[in-house]
Design an enzyme around this catalytic site. Structure first.
Site, PDB file in Angstrom:
ATOM      1  N   MET A  40       0.840  -1.198   0.000  1.00  0.00           N
ATOM      2  CA  MET A  40       0.000   0.000   0.000  1.00  0.00           C
ATOM      3  C   MET A  40       0.878   1.252   0.000  1.00  0.00           C
ATOM      4  SD  MET A  40      -3.237  -0.111  -0.171  1.00  0.00           S
ATOM      5  CE  MET A  40      -3.287  -1.789   0.458  1.00  0.00           C
ATOM      6  N   PRO A  41       1.817   1.303  -0.906  1.00  0.00           N
ATOM      7  CA  PRO A  41       2.733   2.468  -0.829  1.00  0.00           C
ATOM      8  C   PRO A  41       2.015   3.768  -1.193  1.00  0.00           C
ATOM      9  CG  PRO A  41       3.684   0.702  -2.169  1.00  0.00           C
ATOM     10  CD  PRO A  41       2.251   0.354  -1.942  1.00  0.00           C
ATOM     11  N   TYR A  42       2.423   4.796  -0.480  1.00  0.00           N
ATOM     12  CA  TYR A  42       1.951   6.152  -0.751  1.00  0.00           C
ATOM     13  C   TYR A  42       3.197   7.019  -0.895  1.00  0.00           C
ATOM     14  CZ  TYR A  42      -0.137  10.737  -0.029  1.00  0.00           C
ATOM     15  OH  TYR A  42      -0.512  12.042  -0.174  1.00  0.00           O
TER      16      TYR A  42
END
Lengths: 61, 61, 61, 61, 61, 61
Positions: B1-3
């Site tokens: 879930m990279p941001y």
């Protein structure tokens, strides 16, 4: 390698921005010996309509 | 879930933004097996007057 | 003077961090001609208990 | 002393911003007993051209 | 209502943190007349392994 | 595609984190019709020694 982000309400003059960046850079150099050359300051001017305290927008105060 | 948040000086074309988002998404997939579908990239274009190095605004350099 | 912050779930090896930083730096150089010397990448590894999607923590999925 | 930053796509009305700030402030008070007086909410409205998922800008979807 | 975030490499003593917070608060008061009572400073100490310049982690330099 | 970051002093239980994430997600859905499935909440628990108000660390108050 300090990176500093300043969020504040409303607008500043260019002169104020320059003085804030210079002042913060000096503080980090004096207190923690951080190299000015590697110190970055970003200023983010936020609209009063986009910031709230106690659930009330500053534009509504 | 990279941001991922990218802050940079000045403006990019829409094409450059698209290529940066695609490139970063590929890096995270290749290196850390992060799902592209769950990778978000936000680009923040900062005015030269709002970013300083060594206590001097980029607009004053 | 790009500054990039990558937030992701869980831990990476040091080797993965190095490859992510290198990959992102290359993307910004190739696409937008940003100097690698002035490109910074910070990686923030977030606990699964501190990140939620759809109102459910990742540690509860 | 909670500080909350909400990033979202597109524009909100002033009324929506006020309700979001009020709602988040209530949640933090009810769940974690955080004082509303010391709770700040900042809303950041991001352009569709500056946010990507899966390597594709929202303006291109 | 300034909110300032300072990211830097490695650890500071509690005394250094106190002096940095005090110094930055003074700068914002002096230059932009921001109330100290409403000025917040958060310090984020980043591991050398999680910060890169020019695509190289500081822990590898 | 809201992304929300909550910074607060001290520690929360896992149950409190879950309720905060759920509550904020509901607020964004109710007020702005944002899809829960695409709403992310990250919680950042900051040490009292790393946060100052009025130039004084919370650990010194």
């Amino acid at each position: 390698m300090p990176y500093v982000e300043v969020k504040l309400l409303g607008r500043l003059s260019k002169e104020q921005k320059a003085q804030i960046a210079q002042g913060i850079t000096e503080v980090l150099h004096r207190v923690a010996n951080k190299s000015p050359e590697h110190t970055y300051v970003v200023i983010d001017e936020v609209e009063r309509e986009n910031w709230a305290q106690a659930g009330v927008l500053f534009s509504d105060r």
